[in-house]
Design a protein around this motif. Structure first.
Motif, PDB file in Angstrom:
ATOM      1  N   ASP A  65       0.989  -1.084   0.086  1.00  0.00           N
ATOM      2  CA  ASP A  65      -0.094   0.169   0.122  1.00  0.00           C
ATOM      3  C   ASP A  65       1.013   1.410   0.055  1.00  0.00           C
ATOM      4  O   ASP A  65       0.598   2.021  -0.748  1.00  0.00           O
ATOM      5  CB  ASP A  65      -0.934  -0.030   1.379  1.00  0.00           C
ATOM      6  CG  ASP A  65      -2.156  -0.837   0.980  1.00  0.00           C
ATOM      7  OD1 ASP A  65      -2.597  -1.426   0.051  1.00  0.00           O
ATOM      8  OD2 ASP A  65      -2.782  -1.108   2.164  1.00  0.00           O
ATOM      9  N   VAL A 101       2.519   1.680  -3.641  1.00  0.00           N
ATOM     10  CA  VAL A 101       1.591   2.114  -4.531  1.00  0.00           C
ATOM     11  C   VAL A 101       1.225   3.584  -4.311  1.00  0.00           C
ATOM     12  O   VAL A 101       0.975   4.536  -5.227  1.00  0.00           O
ATOM     13  CB  VAL A 101       0.561   1.260  -4.959  1.00  0.00           C
ATOM     14  CG1 VAL A 101       0.818  -0.201  -5.513  1.00  0.00           C
ATOM     15  CG2 VAL A 101      -0.534   1.202  -4.043  1.00  0.00           C
ATOM     16  N   ALA A 102       0.951   4.157  -2.963  1.00  0.00           N
ATOM     17  CA  ALA A 102       0.890   5.328  -2.715  1.00  0.00           C
ATOM     18  C   ALA A 102       2.033   6.460  -2.909  1.00  0.00           C
ATOM     19  O   ALA A 102       1.798   7.514  -3.617  1.00  0.00           O
ATOM     20  CB  ALA A 102       0.527   5.573  -1.387  1.00  0.00           C
ATOM     21  N   ASP A 140       4.388   5.684  -5.279  1.00  0.00           N
ATOM     22  CA  ASP A 140       4.627   6.202  -6.915  1.00  0.00           C
ATOM     23  C   ASP A 140       3.558   5.124  -7.601  1.00  0.00           C
ATOM     24  O   ASP A 140       3.867   3.799  -7.615  1.00  0.00           O
ATOM     25  CB  ASP A 140       5.855   5.357  -7.256  1.00  0.00           C
ATOM     26  CG  ASP A 140       6.146   5.616  -8.815  1.00  0.00           C
ATOM     27  OD1 ASP A 140       5.165   5.798  -9.405  1.00  0.00           O
ATOM     28  OD2 ASP A 140       7.312   5.443  -9.072  1.00  0.00           O
ATOM     29  N   PRO A 141       2.362   5.707  -7.692  1.00  0.00           N
ATOM     30  CA  PRO A 141       1.449   5.043  -8.508  1.00  0.00           C
ATOM     31  C   PRO A 141       1.750   4.391  -9.973  1.00  0.00           C
ATOM     32  O   PRO A 141       1.016   3.619 -10.697  1.00  0.00           O
ATOM     33  CB  PRO A 141       0.219   5.920  -8.653  1.00  0.00           C
ATOM     34  CG  PRO A 141       0.514   7.034  -7.590  1.00  0.00           C
ATOM     35  CD  PRO A 141       2.013   7.105  -7.318  1.00  0.00           C
ATOM     36  N   SER A 142       2.685   5.001 -10.382  1.00  0.00           N
ATOM     37  CA  SER A 142       3.232   4.598 -11.777  1.00  0.00           C
ATOM     38  C   SER A 142       4.193   3.296 -11.788  1.00  0.00           C
ATOM     39  O   SER A 142       4.524   2.947 -12.848  1.00  0.00           O
ATOM     40  CB  SER A 142       3.928   5.610 -12.664  1.00  0.00           C
ATOM     41  OG  SER A 142       5.197   6.056 -12.086  1.00  0.00           O
ATOM     42  N   TYR A 143       4.465   2.637 -10.749  1.00  0.00           N
ATOM     43  CA  TYR A 143       5.312   1.684 -10.629  1.00  0.00           C
ATOM     44  C   TYR A 143       4.686   0.417 -10.705  1.00  0.00           C
ATOM     45  O   TYR A 143       3.948  -0.122  -9.635  1.00  0.00           O
ATOM     46  CB  TYR A 143       6.086   1.881  -9.025  1.00  0.00           C
ATOM     47  CG  TYR A 143       6.937   0.744  -8.775  1.00  0.00           C
ATOM     48  CD1 TYR A 143       7.975   0.326  -9.667  1.00  0.00           C
ATOM     49  CD2 TYR A 143       6.721   0.319  -7.480  1.00  0.00           C
ATOM     50  CE1 TYR A 143       8.808  -0.647  -9.221  1.00  0.00           C
ATOM     51  CE2 TYR A 143       7.862  -0.875  -7.022  1.00  0.00           C
ATOM     52  CZ  TYR A 143       8.898  -1.165  -7.857  1.00  0.00           C
ATOM     53  OH  TYR A 143       9.760  -2.186  -7.527  1.00  0.00           O
ATOM     54  N   TRP A 169       1.991  -2.610  -7.853  1.00  0.00           N
ATOM     55  CA  TRP A 169       0.697  -2.999  -7.916  1.00  0.00           C
ATOM     56  C   TRP A 169       0.659  -4.391  -8.066  1.00  0.00           C
ATOM     57  O   TRP A 169      -0.231  -4.893  -7.468  1.00  0.00           O
ATOM     58  CB  TRP A 169       0.037  -2.250  -9.127  1.00  0.00           C
ATOM     59  CG  TRP A 169      -0.250  -1.005  -9.174  1.00  0.00           C
ATOM     60  CD1 TRP A 169       0.657   0.061  -9.522  1.00  0.00           C
ATOM     61  CD2 TRP A 169      -1.243  -0.128  -8.459  1.00  0.00           C
ATOM     62  NE1 TRP A 169       0.150   1.244  -9.423  1.00  0.00           N
ATOM     63  CE2 TRP A 169      -1.140   1.248  -8.572  1.00  0.00           C
ATOM     64  CE3 TRP A 169      -2.544  -0.635  -7.721  1.00  0.00           C
ATOM     65  CZ2 TRP A 169      -2.067   2.241  -8.045  1.00  0.00           C
ATOM     66  CZ3 TRP A 169      -3.369   0.443  -7.314  1.00  0.00           C
ATOM     67  CH2 TRP A 169      -3.096   1.559  -7.476  1.00  0.00           C
ATOM     68  N   ARG A 225       1.231  -6.012  -4.580  1.00  0.00           N
ATOM     69  CA  ARG A 225      -0.195  -5.778  -3.730  1.00  0.00           C
ATOM     70  C   ARG A 225      -1.304  -6.775  -4.172  1.00  0.00           C
ATOM     71  O   ARG A 225      -1.782  -7.338  -3.162  1.00  0.00           O
ATOM     72  CB  ARG A 225      -0.488  -4.203  -3.815  1.00  0.00           C
ATOM     73  CG  ARG A 225      -1.586  -3.921  -2.688  1.00  0.00           C
ATOM     74  CD  ARG A 225      -1.893  -2.456  -2.575  1.00  0.00           C
ATOM     75  NE  ARG A 225      -3.109  -2.140  -3.673  1.00  0.00           N
ATOM     76  CZ  ARG A 225      -3.630  -0.939  -3.629  1.00  0.00           C
ATOM     77  NH1 ARG A 225      -3.310   0.154  -2.737  1.00  0.00           N
ATOM     78  NH2 ARG A 225      -4.415  -0.803  -4.522  1.00  0.00           N
ATOM     79  N   ASP A 247      -5.858  -4.730  -8.959  1.00  0.00           N
ATOM     80  CA  ASP A 247      -4.709  -4.376  -8.890  1.00  0.00           C
ATOM     81  C   ASP A 247      -3.707  -4.816 -10.103  1.00  0.00           C
ATOM     82  O   ASP A 247      -2.800  -4.233 -10.441  1.00  0.00           O
ATOM     83  CB  ASP A 247      -3.856  -4.727  -7.559  1.00  0.00           C
ATOM     84  CG  ASP A 247      -4.067  -3.651  -6.297  1.00  0.00           C
ATOM     85  OD1 ASP A 247      -4.598  -2.760  -6.393  1.00  0.00           O
ATOM     86  OD2 ASP A 247      -3.698  -4.010  -5.321  1.00  0.00           O
ATOM     87  N   HIS A 265      -4.535  -3.106 -12.913  1.00  0.00           N
ATOM     88  CA  HIS A 265      -3.486  -1.787 -13.036  1.00  0.00           C
ATOM     89  C   HIS A 265      -2.291  -1.955 -13.182  1.00  0.00           C
ATOM     90  O   HIS A 265      -1.544  -1.024 -14.068  1.00  0.00           O
ATOM     91  CB  HIS A 265      -3.790  -0.888 -11.649  1.00  0.00           C
ATOM     92  CG  HIS A 265      -3.210   0.232 -11.729  1.00  0.00           C
ATOM     93  ND1 HIS A 265      -4.381   1.524 -11.881  1.00  0.00           N
ATOM     94  CD2 HIS A 265      -2.280   1.136 -11.561  1.00  0.00           C
ATOM     95  CE1 HIS A 265      -3.583   2.810 -11.733  1.00  0.00           C
ATOM     96  NE2 HIS A 265      -2.372   2.268 -11.314  1.00  0.00           N
TER      97      HIS A 265
END
Length: 158
Positions: A62, A65-66, A68-71, A75, A78, A94, A97
């Motif tokens: 969590d 991804v918070a 760096d949401p582009s990593y 995802w 997670r 996830d 994504h």
């Protein structure tokens, strides 16, 4: 550019040992991140995941991804924690994504297939597994799973 050449090598080789080495390099590339805090979160999450502490793993991923949401790998990992906790819907979200960020993520495709199997949906599982094999034809256990699903569908399972 380096990742593209790794995928080309993975797809072109017939040498299982070489394919395994290339696959490891791809995983290393996916796991790498320029932010040391991200790497700490990911290492902590993977360690928790490997130690069957799925709640701690989820917490670490969590954070990843918070941060760096582009990593994509954040995802993907997670999703693995969600899967192990039995939250298949969250795992599926996830994974989709992760795949939107890295469509060649054969690990995410395999896990998506496993989620579909856990939900009793063999047709979409087969599509996910086939897509993973198109990217990485050296996934022996996935190929065996595909064959088993096809045998069941044909009514010829032994």
């Amino acid at each position: 550019m380096r990742l593209d050449s790794l995928f080309q090598a993975l797809h072109a080789t017939t040498d299982a040992a070489y394919a395994e080495s290339v696959e490891e390099h791809i995983w290393d590339f996916w796991l790498d991140h320029p932010d040391p805090a991200m790497l700490r979160d990911m290492r902590a999450g993977v360690s928790s995941l490997n130690g069957d502490d799925y709640e701690s793993a989820l917490h670490a991923f969590d954070s990843a991804v918070a941060r760096d949401p582009s990593y994509a790998e954040g995802w993907n990992k997670r999703a693995a924690a969600h899967y192990m906790l039995g939250d298949y819907r969250a795992a599926m979200l996830d994974l989709h994504h992760a795949l939107s960020l890295e469509p060649r993520h054969f690990g995410a495709l395999v896990e998506l297939g496993l989620v579909y199997l856990a939900l009793g949906n063999e047709k979409p599982a087969l599509r996910a597994f086939d897509a993973a094999l198109q990217i990485n034809p050296h996934l022996v256990r996935v190929r065996a799973q595909v064959e088993a699903i096809r045998q069941r569908a044909a009514g010829t399972e032994l």
